[in-house]
Design a protein around this motif. Structure first.
Motif, short mmCIF file in Angstrom:
data_model
loop_
_atom_site.label_atom_id
_atom_site.label_comp_id
_atom_site.label_asym_id
_atom_site.label_seq_id
_atom_site.Cartn_x
_atom_site.Cartn_y
_atom_site.Cartn_z
N GLY A 254 0.86 -1.33 -0.05
CA GLY A 254 0.08 0.03 -0.15
C GLY A 254 0.68 1.46 0.02
N ILE A 255 1.84 1.32 -0.50
CA ILE A 255 2.94 2.40 -0.68
C ILE A 255 3.09 2.79 -2.08
CG2 ILE A 255 4.34 1.40 1.33
CD1 ILE A 255 6.45 0.76 -0.54
N VAL A 256 3.35 4.31 -2.28
CA VAL A 256 3.76 4.90 -3.41
C VAL A 256 5.04 5.50 -3.21
CG1 VAL A 256 2.79 6.58 -5.21
CG2 VAL A 256 1.23 5.48 -3.90
N PRO A 257 5.90 4.65 -3.84
CA PRO A 257 7.22 5.48 -4.05
C PRO A 257 7.55 6.43 -4.87
CG PRO A 257 7.28 2.68 -4.46
CD PRO A 257 6.01 3.38 -4.76
N ASP A 258 8.48 7.06 -4.59
CA ASP A 258 8.73 8.43 -5.37
C ASP A 258 9.38 8.10 -7.12
OD1 ASP A 258 8.67 10.63 -3.42
OD2 ASP A 258 10.08 9.28 -2.53
N ILE A 259 10.18 6.91 -6.79
CA ILE A 259 10.70 6.52 -8.05
C ILE A 259 10.54 5.03 -8.42
CG2 ILE A 259 12.54 6.47 -9.81
CD1 ILE A 259 13.70 9.13 -7.97
N VAL A 260 10.25 4.58 -9.58
CA VAL A 260 10.21 2.84 -9.60
C VAL A 260 10.94 2.54 -10.88
CG1 VAL A 260 8.79 1.02 -10.04
CG2 VAL A 260 7.87 3.11 -8.72
N THR A 261 11.74 1.66 -10.97
CA THR A 261 12.41 1.00 -12.11
C THR A 261 11.61 -0.13 -12.45
OG1 THR A 261 14.11 -0.11 -10.88
CG2 THR A 261 14.61 2.11 -11.37
N VAL A 262 11.44 -0.02 -13.74
CA VAL A 262 10.85 -1.36 -14.36
C VAL A 262 11.64 -1.81 -15.50
CG1 VAL A 262 8.47 -1.96 -15.32
CG2 VAL A 262 8.52 -0.54 -13.74
N SER A 263 11.82 -2.74 -15.92
CA SER A 263 12.54 -3.42 -17.30
C SER A 263 12.00 -4.95 -17.14
CB SER A 263 13.85 -3.36 -17.03
OG SER A 263 14.53 -3.64 -18.17
N LYS A 264 12.86 -5.70 -17.70
CA LYS A 264 12.77 -7.15 -17.98
C LYS A 264 11.46 -7.69 -18.95
CE LYS A 264 15.83 -9.34 -14.35
NZ LYS A 264 16.91 -9.86 -15.32
N SER A 265 10.28 -7.66 -17.79
CA SER A 265 9.12 -8.05 -18.65
C SER A 265 8.10 -7.36 -19.05
CB SER A 265 8.48 -8.99 -17.67
OG SER A 265 8.85 -10.64 -18.10
N ILE A 266 8.56 -5.72 -19.10
CA ILE A 266 7.70 -4.80 -19.38
C ILE A 266 7.45 -4.98 -21.02
CG2 ILE A 266 9.34 -3.21 -19.63
CD1 ILE A 266 5.96 -2.64 -18.66
N SER A 267 8.41 -5.23 -21.88
CA SER A 267 8.07 -5.37 -23.14
C SER A 267 7.28 -6.83 -23.28
CB SER A 267 9.42 -5.81 -23.97
OG SER A 267 9.94 -7.04 -23.81
N GLY A 268 7.06 -7.73 -22.61
CA GLY A 268 6.26 -8.89 -22.68
C GLY A 268 6.85 -9.97 -23.43
N TYR A 269 7.93 -9.57 -24.37
CA TYR A 269 8.43 -10.64 -25.37
C TYR A 269 10.04 -10.85 -25.22
CZ TYR A 269 7.92 -13.09 -29.80
OH TYR A 269 7.35 -13.89 -30.65
N GLY A 270 10.58 -10.29 -24.27
CA GLY A 270 12.11 -10.56 -24.15
C GLY A 270 12.80 -9.44 -24.86
N LEU A 271 11.97 -8.61 -25.37
CA LEU A 271 12.68 -7.37 -26.04
C LEU A 271 13.26 -6.22 -25.10
CD1 LEU A 271 10.39 -7.14 -29.21
CD2 LEU A 271 12.35 -8.17 -29.10
N PRO A 272 14.47 -5.72 -25.31
CA PRO A 272 15.22 -4.89 -24.39
C PRO A 272 14.10 -3.69 -24.19
CG PRO A 272 16.96 -5.64 -25.92
CD PRO A 272 15.62 -6.19 -26.37
N SER A 274 13.13 -0.63 -20.84
CA SER A 274 13.03 -0.22 -19.32
C SER A 274 12.31 1.07 -19.43
CB SER A 274 14.45 -0.29 -18.69
OG SER A 274 15.23 0.78 -19.16
N LEU A 275 11.67 1.39 -18.01
CA LEU A 275 11.16 2.64 -17.50
C LEU A 275 11.79 3.18 -16.45
CD1 LEU A 275 7.16 1.33 -18.13
CD2 LEU A 275 8.82 2.22 -19.87
N CYS A 276 11.71 4.11 -16.12
CA CYS A 276 11.91 4.88 -14.78
C CYS A 276 10.82 6.01 -14.62
CB CYS A 276 13.24 5.73 -14.98
SG CYS A 276 13.56 6.36 -13.22
#
Length: 415
Positions: A254-272, A274-276
């Motif tokens: 139940g928290i909301v971080p100031d910054i979140v890093t996302v990568s790996k499965s965000i493309s869904g297909y193994g394509l490179p 990432s998001l900040c």
């Protein structure tokens, strides 16, 4: 295998663990060039949450390429990027009331971490970033400076500075109150700890040994950051995109971080890709201040949009992941924990689980035997003492049971 051994660097690792030449893959299975099939409980180190060559995502990608859609676009505006941003806002951010702006750094998770660290230091005007014991945030210098693993840190070849480690949840086996040491250092002007710009944390430390932070620990950390004016960065590179159940791993707390890093499965297909992600008031970047040639991977935008549409417009994926996770937990705690006794213990959330052995050499033996039986597993932990289970979220119940049975057999046969 001779061409790999002759021409490829000694730095290669996974191919040593799995000495096969893989040729095809679909869903939760890979097939080598000799036609042997393997169940995949590795999922591209978490990059293939939806399995290999998901047919819906593959169709979207093929259609895009066949119509000569933009492949390389840096950070130019494209129809593929627009579709992703609109879908990400509608399907992920708005339903969770998350106020984030989206930054596309370089396509790796480590680059997203580098962007997060740079932004936090720029916003706060401070250098130090606190990380946690047994953490892993990437192999570039900034990310290594907030990584705990001594072997990986040693590869830097230069001093790793401007970071300070603190105890992760359960580090002292709950014998010391949470954040007692951290808060004391912050409040003591003689501690030598400069006020940090930020804290970076994984809710579940995957590479560190599948160490799971309690929701109350994460909430307390969020409160500590607010009280001392530090930004909270959640590294959701491996544990995001549904791995623990919710789309983001911090939702349960139940928290909301100031910054979140996302990568790996965000493309869904193994394509490179990432998001900040960060709140709007933190967006003080100058144009081009953090850039990269491959920060606009349009084919990845296409498959990412298709994945969100296919799996996240309702709660079916989250429910299925939790159901699968309960099945894994039951198996580990009945068949494995009870059979092995005090020699092993399991822990995890959603569809990431670890099996730690008292004999630190056992995990590697279990993974090796599992490979011989047709199952891909990797070890984790600072001494490779943990067998890590990371199957695709889309794995069928029968395949999940098949893989667990192989794991059980590998444990039995390596005593």
């Amino acid at each position: 295998m001779s061409v790999f051994e002759t021409l490829e660097s000694e730095v290669r690792s996974y191919c040593r663990t799995w000495p096969a030449v893989f040729d095809r893959a679909q869903g939760a299975r890979l097939t080598d060039e000799d036609g042997r099939s393997y169940l995949d409980f590795f999922a591209g180190a978490g990059s293939l949450n939806y399995g290999h060559n998901d047919p819906v995502l593959k169709r979207a990608l093929i259609d895009y390429l066949e119509r000569d859609g933009i492949t390389h676009g840096l950070d130019m505006a494209t129809t593929a990027k627009r579709a992703f941003l609109e879908t990400f806002e509608d399907v992920v951010l708005r339903p969770r009331d998350l106020p984030y702006k989206v930054m596309f750094p370089g396509p790796t998770g480590a680059n997203a971490v580098e962007a997060a660290l740079k932004l936090a230091r720029k916003v706060k005007g401070r250098e130090c970033v606190v990380s946690f014991t047994n953490s892993f945030h990437g192999m570039s210098l900034g990310a290594l400076a907030v990584t705990g693993n001594a072997f990986k840190r040693a590869g830097a070849g230069v001093p790793l500075v401007h970071g300070a480690p603190m105890p992760f949840d359960h580090y002292f086996d709950d014998t010391i109150p949470d954040f007692l040491w951290f808060e004391h250092l912050l409040e003591d002007r003689g501690s030598g700890l400069d006020l940090p710009a930020a804290v970076i944390v994984e809710t579940v430390q995957g590479e560190g040994g599948v160490n799971v932070a309690r929701a109350e620990w994460l909430r307390a950390l969020r409160d500590l950051c607010r009280r001392h004016g530090m930004l909270m960065i959640v590294d959701d590179i491996q544990m995001g995109c549904g791995r623990t159940g919710g789309f983001f791993s911090f939702e349960e707390a139940g928290i909301v971080p100031d910054i979140v890093t996302v990568s790996k499965s965000i493309s869904g297909y193994g394509l490179p890709m990432s998001l900040c992600l960060f709140t709007a008031e933190l967006d003080i970047w100058e144009p081009g201040e953090h850039n990269g040639t491959f920060r606009g991977n349009n084919p990845a935008f296409v498959t990412a949009t298709a994945a969100l549409d296919a799996y996240w417009t309702d709660d079916r994926m989250e429910k299925q992941t939790r159901t699968h996770g309960e099945r894994v937990e039951e198996f580990l705690r009945t068949r494995v924990d009870e059979t092995v006794g005090g020699d092993a213990k399991s822990r995890g959330r959603g569809l990431v689980w670890g099996l730690e052995f008292a004999d630190e050499t056992r995990a590697a033996k279990v993974c090796s035997r599992a490979f011989a039986l047709g199952l891909l597993l990797e070890t984790s932990g600072t001494r490779s003492e943990v067998v890590k289970l990371l199957p695709p979220l889309t794995i069928s119940p029968d395949e999940l049971c098949e893989g667990l049975d192989i794991l059980g057999r590998a444990v039995d046969e390596t005593r």
